[in-house]
Design an enzyme around this catalytic site. Structure first.
Site, PDB file in Angstrom:
ATOM      1  N   GLY A   1      -0.435  -4.377 -10.793  1.00  0.00           N
ATOM      2  CA  GLY A   1       0.869  -3.978 -10.267  1.00  0.00           C
ATOM      3  C   GLY A   1       1.847  -5.141 -10.268  1.00  0.00           C
ATOM      4  O   GLY A   1       3.021  -4.988 -10.642  1.00  0.00           O
ATOM      5  N   HIS A   2       1.381  -6.321  -9.860  1.00  0.00           N
ATOM      6  CA  HIS A   2       2.236  -7.504  -9.901  1.00  0.00           C
ATOM      7  C   HIS A   2       2.598  -7.871 -11.339  1.00  0.00           C
ATOM      8  O   HIS A   2       3.724  -8.296 -11.618  1.00  0.00           O
ATOM      9  CB  HIS A   2       1.527  -8.685  -9.229  1.00  0.00           C
ATOM     10  CG  HIS A   2       1.256  -8.493  -7.765  1.00  0.00           C
ATOM     11  ND1 HIS A   2       0.010  -8.209  -7.279  1.00  0.00           N
ATOM     12  CD2 HIS A   2       2.088  -8.528  -6.693  1.00  0.00           C
ATOM     13  CE1 HIS A   2       0.062  -8.098  -5.965  1.00  0.00           C
ATOM     14  NE2 HIS A   2       1.309  -8.284  -5.584  1.00  0.00           N
TER      15      HIS A   2
ATOM     16  N   VAL B   1       2.172   1.275  -9.914  1.00  0.00           N
ATOM     17  CA  VAL B   1       1.093   1.280 -10.895  1.00  0.00           C
ATOM     18  C   VAL B   1      -0.156   1.845 -10.214  1.00  0.00           C
ATOM     19  O   VAL B   1      -0.495   1.464  -9.094  1.00  0.00           O
ATOM     20  CB  VAL B   1       0.818  -0.135 -11.434  1.00  0.00           C
ATOM     21  CG1 VAL B   1      -0.343  -0.135 -12.422  1.00  0.00           C
ATOM     22  CG2 VAL B   1       2.075  -0.695 -12.091  1.00  0.00           C
TER      23      VAL B   1
ATOM     24  N   SER C   1      -3.190  -1.957  -4.966  1.00  0.00           N
ATOM     25  CA  SER C   1      -2.842  -2.746  -3.792  1.00  0.00           C
ATOM     26  C   SER C   1      -3.878  -3.843  -3.633  1.00  0.00           C
ATOM     27  O   SER C   1      -5.065  -3.631  -3.912  1.00  0.00           O
ATOM     28  CB  SER C   1      -2.823  -1.868  -2.538  1.00  0.00           C
ATOM     29  OG  SER C   1      -2.715  -2.657  -1.363  1.00  0.00           O
TER      30      SER C   1
ATOM     31  N   ARG D   1      -5.035  -4.770  -0.952  1.00  0.00           N
ATOM     32  CA  ARG D   1      -5.967  -4.324   0.086  1.00  0.00           C
ATOM     33  C   ARG D   1      -7.017  -3.342  -0.433  1.00  0.00           C
ATOM     34  O   ARG D   1      -7.992  -3.065   0.270  1.00  0.00           O
ATOM     35  CB  ARG D   1      -5.193  -3.705   1.252  1.00  0.00           C
ATOM     36  CG  ARG D   1      -4.410  -4.738   2.061  1.00  0.00           C
ATOM     37  CD  ARG D   1      -3.702  -4.117   3.257  1.00  0.00           C
ATOM     38  NE  ARG D   1      -3.150  -5.116   4.143  1.00  0.00           N
ATOM     39  CZ  ARG D   1      -1.927  -5.627   4.055  1.00  0.00           C
ATOM     40  NH1 ARG D   1      -1.126  -5.217   3.085  1.00  0.00           N
ATOM     41  NH2 ARG D   1      -1.515  -6.536   4.919  1.00  0.00           N
TER      42      ARG D   1
END
Length: 280
Positions: free
Chosen positions: A36-37, A176, A185, A187
């Protein structure tokens, strides 16, 4: 790839880029980077000549009993990932760089911060607005890139920038997801095998609610049934499951352009959030 740990070094690098007429983007993160990043970095590279990624685990947005101490801090892994993506500069300040001795300034917003995650995590968004303001002032980027999974945070940052006339464009990027729909995530790494299987129900439930609302099912009924379904699927609790205006975050009782369904639910020690648009 450059790595800076001091404010003066970041500003020196940015000043050189400015002298060469380059457009600069920043991707703020707390580390524990994932695909995602990476998507945010790639979006930043499309709209700017140089990309800065900040890695700072901000203590002021964590409550007394939250997971600050557990949050992943694999800095070598994060740096290797960013270098592979062609990031130009990583800013990794220490806590003392961001909050030096005697630091006493808060950035508090009266709107958008006292509902959903803000109601359940008192002070969380005060920490977000505080650190985002500092990072924007340090970096001085033309554009900042955030993910839409944290939709409430995205809207708060947009309002912060508008209210304080900050000269930075805020770009939101689509969430994403894993193949089964679970939003990526940091987490998610806390989830055990069984809990990971349960977690995918959150996105499915939000998507179903969005479809039902679009087809005329009363909002409160659709949300209440989905909450029961999540508990039945194995979630320990549901913090909220609501339909709201995507911009103002006010509750929405009927489908309209811009409405979104938001959910936050707890599995063991892990709190998951997600949101989806209501089809129009």
């Amino acid at each position: 790839m450059g790595v800076a740990k001091k404010v003066v070094d970041v500003r020196s690098c940015v000043a050189e880029w400015r002298r060469n007429g380059l457009r600069i983007a920043v991707v703020p993160t707390m580390g524990g980077l994932h695909a995602g990043h990476v998507s945010l970095v790639r979006a930043a590279q499309v709209v700017a000549d140089r990309v800065i990624v900040t890695i700072f685990l901000n203590p002021t947005q964590f409550g007394a009993h939250e997971d600050l101490g557990m949050y992943p801090a694999e800095r070598n892994r994060d740096l290797a990932l960013l270098e592979a993506e062609g990031v130009d500069l990583v800013f990794m300040p220490t806590r003392e760089d961001i909050y030096p001795p005697g630091f006493a300034t808060r950035v508090v917003m009266d709107d958008l911060t006292d509902l959903m995650c803000g109601a359940l995590r008192p002070g969380h968004f005060d920490g977000v607005t505080q650190v985002v303001t500092k990072l924007f002032n340090i970096v001085g980027a033309d554009v900042a890139v955030f993910g839409e999974k944290d939709w409430q945070q995205l809207q708060i940052v947009r309002k912060l920038v508008a209210d304080l006339n900050m000269p930075v464009e805020i770009l939101g990027c689509p969430t994403v997801r894993e193949p089964d729909g679970l939003a990526l995530s940091t987490r998610n790494g806390y989830l055990s095998g069984d809990a990971r299987d349960v977690a995918r129900a959150l996105y499915r439930s939000l998507s179903l609610v969005a479809e039902e609302i679009a087809n005329g099912v009363p909002t409160e009924l659709a949300c209440a049934q989905a909450e029961d379904g999540l508990r039945g699927a194995g979630f320990d609790s549901v913090d909220y499951l609501e339909c709201r205006d995507g911009e103002t975050l006010r509750l929405a009782m009927a489908p309209f352009k811009g409405a979104r369904v938001f959910g936050a639910a707890v599995l063991g020690e892990t709190r998951l959030i997600d949101n989806v648009a209501v089809p129009v």
